[in-house]
Design an enzyme around this catalytic site. Structure first.
Site, PDB file in Angstrom:
ATOM      1  N   THR A  98       0.849  -1.230   0.068  1.00  0.00           N
ATOM      2  CA  THR A  98       0.185   0.078   0.049  1.00  0.00           C
ATOM      3  C   THR A  98       0.998   1.152   0.074  1.00  0.00           C
ATOM      4  O   THR A  98       1.487   1.439   0.996  1.00  0.00           O
ATOM      5  CB  THR A  98      -0.983  -0.082   1.180  1.00  0.00           C
ATOM      6  OG1 THR A  98      -1.579  -1.273   1.365  1.00  0.00           O
ATOM      7  CG2 THR A  98      -1.842   1.282   1.240  1.00  0.00           C
ATOM      8  N   LYS A 173      -6.808   1.295  -2.991  1.00  0.00           N
ATOM      9  CA  LYS A 173      -6.349   0.818  -1.862  1.00  0.00           C
ATOM     10  C   LYS A 173      -6.621   1.866  -0.908  1.00  0.00           C
ATOM     11  O   LYS A 173      -6.837   1.833   0.356  1.00  0.00           O
ATOM     12  CB  LYS A 173      -5.241   0.400  -1.882  1.00  0.00           C
ATOM     13  CG  LYS A 173      -4.753  -0.156  -0.605  1.00  0.00           C
ATOM     14  CD  LYS A 173      -5.540  -1.509  -0.114  1.00  0.00           C
ATOM     15  CE  LYS A 173      -4.698  -2.045   1.227  1.00  0.00           C
ATOM     16  NZ  LYS A 173      -5.682  -2.925   1.957  1.00  0.00           N
ATOM     17  N   LYS A 241       0.138   5.322   8.579  1.00  0.00           N
ATOM     18  CA  LYS A 241       0.713   5.498   6.965  1.00  0.00           C
ATOM     19  C   LYS A 241      -0.287   5.458   6.003  1.00  0.00           C
ATOM     20  O   LYS A 241      -0.238   6.524   5.256  1.00  0.00           O
ATOM     21  CB  LYS A 241       1.835   4.325   6.759  1.00  0.00           C
ATOM     22  CG  LYS A 241       2.212   4.379   5.095  1.00  0.00           C
ATOM     23  CD  LYS A 241       2.441   3.046   4.894  1.00  0.00           C
ATOM     24  CE  LYS A 241       1.488   1.977   4.926  1.00  0.00           C
ATOM     25  NZ  LYS A 241       1.671   0.980   3.803  1.00  0.00           N
TER      26      LYS A 241
HETATM   27  P1  NAP Z   1       5.014  -6.008   7.706  1.00  0.00           P
HETATM   28  O1  NAP Z   1       4.709  -7.293   8.423  1.00  0.00           O
HETATM   29  O2  NAP Z   1       5.535  -4.916   8.675  1.00  0.00           O
HETATM   30  O3  NAP Z   1       6.416  -6.212   6.881  1.00  0.00           O
HETATM   31  C1  NAP Z   1       6.984  -5.098   6.041  1.00  0.00           C
HETATM   32  C2  NAP Z   1       7.813  -5.653   5.075  1.00  0.00           C
HETATM   33  O4  NAP Z   1       8.544  -4.659   4.500  1.00  0.00           O
HETATM   34  C3  NAP Z   1       9.058  -6.586   5.622  1.00  0.00           C
HETATM   35  O5  NAP Z   1       9.225  -7.557   4.635  1.00  0.00           O
HETATM   36  C4  NAP Z   1      10.128  -5.692   6.098  1.00  0.00           C
HETATM   37  O6  NAP Z   1      11.319  -5.995   6.053  1.00  0.00           O
HETATM   38  C5  NAP Z   1      10.063  -4.763   4.709  1.00  0.00           C
HETATM   39  N1  NAP Z   1      10.608  -3.200   4.946  1.00  0.00           N
HETATM   40  C6  NAP Z   1      10.281  -2.579   5.895  1.00  0.00           C
HETATM   41  N2  NAP Z   1      11.078  -1.342   5.751  1.00  0.00           N
HETATM   42  C7  NAP Z   1      11.874  -1.582   4.657  1.00  0.00           C
HETATM   43  C8  NAP Z   1      13.104  -0.977   4.009  1.00  0.00           C
HETATM   44  N3  NAP Z   1      13.357   0.329   4.444  1.00  0.00           N
HETATM   45  N4  NAP Z   1      13.796  -1.634   3.051  1.00  0.00           N
HETATM   46  C9  NAP Z   1      13.252  -3.046   2.774  1.00  0.00           C
HETATM   47  N5  NAP Z   1      12.181  -3.484   3.337  1.00  0.00           N
HETATM   48  C10 NAP Z   1      11.614  -2.959   4.358  1.00  0.00           C
HETATM   49  O7  NAP Z   1       3.822  -5.327   6.638  1.00  0.00           O
HETATM   50  P2  NAP Z   1       2.814  -6.525   5.990  1.00  0.00           P
HETATM   51  O8  NAP Z   1       1.633  -6.573   6.946  1.00  0.00           O
HETATM   52  O9  NAP Z   1       3.340  -7.615   5.471  1.00  0.00           O
HETATM   53  O10 NAP Z   1       2.189  -5.166   4.983  1.00  0.00           O
HETATM   54  C11 NAP Z   1       3.125  -5.191   3.564  1.00  0.00           C
HETATM   55  C12 NAP Z   1       2.254  -4.031   3.024  1.00  0.00           C
HETATM   56  O11 NAP Z   1       0.908  -4.553   2.810  1.00  0.00           O
HETATM   57  C13 NAP Z   1       2.088  -2.760   3.537  1.00  0.00           C
HETATM   58  O12 NAP Z   1       2.243  -1.589   2.695  1.00  0.00           O
HETATM   59  C14 NAP Z   1       0.697  -2.852   4.067  1.00  0.00           C
HETATM   60  O13 NAP Z   1       0.096  -1.452   4.333  1.00  0.00           O
HETATM   61  C15 NAP Z   1      -0.058  -3.504   3.249  1.00  0.00           C
HETATM   62  N6  NAP Z   1      -1.145  -4.435   3.680  1.00  0.00           N
HETATM   63  C16 NAP Z   1      -1.125  -5.072   4.865  1.00  0.00           C
HETATM   64  C17 NAP Z   1      -2.296  -5.757   5.312  1.00  0.00           C
HETATM   65  C18 NAP Z   1      -2.499  -6.583   6.681  1.00  0.00           C
HETATM   66  O14 NAP Z   1      -3.342  -7.054   7.012  1.00  0.00           O
HETATM   67  N7  NAP Z   1      -0.966  -6.781   7.388  1.00  0.00           N
HETATM   68  C19 NAP Z   1      -3.342  -6.115   4.596  1.00  0.00           C
HETATM   69  C20 NAP Z   1      -3.417  -5.175   3.081  1.00  0.00           C
HETATM   70  C21 NAP Z   1      -2.235  -4.497   2.879  1.00  0.00           C
HETATM   71  P3  NAP Z   1      12.164  -6.486   7.524  1.00  0.00           P
HETATM   72  O15 NAP Z   1      11.404  -8.050   7.752  1.00  0.00           O
HETATM   73  O16 NAP Z   1      13.377  -6.308   7.397  1.00  0.00           O
HETATM   74  O17 NAP Z   1      11.456  -5.693   8.603  1.00  0.00           O
END
Ligand code: NAP
Length: 289
Positions: A98, A173, A241
């Protein structure tokens, strides 16, 4: 280059489940994550692990990213060892994070210059849907590119919606999460209103959401607030965010979103103590206010 060869960038809450679904469906998957330890369970299940986004993307027909925010996406695609420069012309880049609409447009232009077609394909659904392969993909971009990526998306999702031109998935989104975020912040206030009124919240909150205020998101989150179950399905700072990204996208079009700003302040207030918790923990900021 066959469509079976996939690079997956980002193994967080969502990406880990999505990459695993691709593997289960028989795709040849190479993964990359900034923190390499998160790749270990997938490596044990047979994924190749790359040290850099570029190494993951080399030779892949489809490169999929599921990363936290704009800086993470920029680093993975365009950083010094970024995926885009390593991609084969004709391959498809799929951005499922997102992100801001501006960044998605910039990335689309960079991709086109590299001979790569970008699909913005954010998802609705959360950790459970990622693990089950039942996400909904909200896709913007070229229909032929979607055709090339469709089988991969179908391995991770039960619904693939082509919204239109590049950027339309990202816009949709942000509207989606705006409406979720304001409801969750308002629900947190309602829960604390009930608690401060001296009513039995365990009885009254379910009554409240059994009526007109009971949307799917309030029904999902209310029990977590009551049970103080903050096991992260969606990290709280991600909602702050998304609300900020929605505000920025529409401020550029002359539309202020005061309800988004107020909801964002609620998430930011809770983030000091609950950055590693589920968004339901927004209620803790209200409880302590
Ligand atoms: P998350 O668990 O916080 O995972 C974030 C990912 O991004 C991890 O792989 C993290 O790596 C990586 N990352 C963060 N900062 C970085 C950087 N500066 N450089 C490289 N890698 C970086 O988030 P998530 O829940 O999987 O969500 C991922 C995306 O999908 C987000 O945009 C979120 O808004 C969206 N989303 C989430 C959900 C949900 O329910 N969780 C649903 C729909 C959409 P590390 O492991 O090294 O920290």
């Amino acid at each position: 280059m066959t469509n079976d060869k996939i690079a997956f960038l980002g193994l967080g809450t969502m990406g880990a489940g999505m990459a695993r679904r691709l593997m289960t469906a028989g795709f040849d998957v190479t993964v990359w994550n900034r923190s390499p330890e998160k790749a270990a369970p997938l490596a044990a299940a047979g994924a190749r692990v790359a040290d850099t986004p570029a190494a993951a993307a080399a030779g892949a027909a489809i490169v999929i990213a599921m990363l936290a925010d704009d800086p993470a996406s920029r680093r993975a695609w365009l950083g010094a060892d970024g995926a885009l420069a390593a991609m084969t012309p004709g391959a498809v880049a799929v951005e499922s994070s997102t992100l801001t609409v501006d960044w998605v447009r910039t990335l689309g232009a960079e991709a086109a210059a590299a001979g790569v077609r970008l699909l913005d394909a954010p998802v609705s659904g959360s950790r459970q849907q990622a693990e089950e392969g039942s996400l909904r993909f909200l896709v913007g971009g070229d229909a032929d590119a979607l055709g090339q990526a469709r089988a991969a998306l179908e391995a991770m999702g039960s619904e693939i919606v082509h919204l239109g031109a590049s950027g339309s998935g990202a816009v949709f989104k942000l509207i989606n999460n705006f409406l979720c975020g304001v409801q969750v912040a308002s629900l947190a206030e309602a829960v604390v209103m009930i608690e401060r009124s001296g009513m039995d919240a365990a009885r009254i909150v379910p009554l409240l959401i059994a009526g007109a205020p009971g949307s799917p998101i309030t029904k999902l989150i209310a029990p977590r607030m009551l049970e103080r179950d903050y096991d992260p399905r969606f990290f709280l700072p991600l909602m702050a965010k998304d609300l900020g990204y929605a505000e920025a996208a529409f401020a550029a079009q002359g539309l202020d979103l005061p309800s988004a700003a107020v909801a964002r302040a609620r998430f930011e207030a809770a983030a000091d103590d609950h950055a590693g918790d589920d968004m339901a923990a927004v209620v803790e900021g209200v409880r302590r206010a």
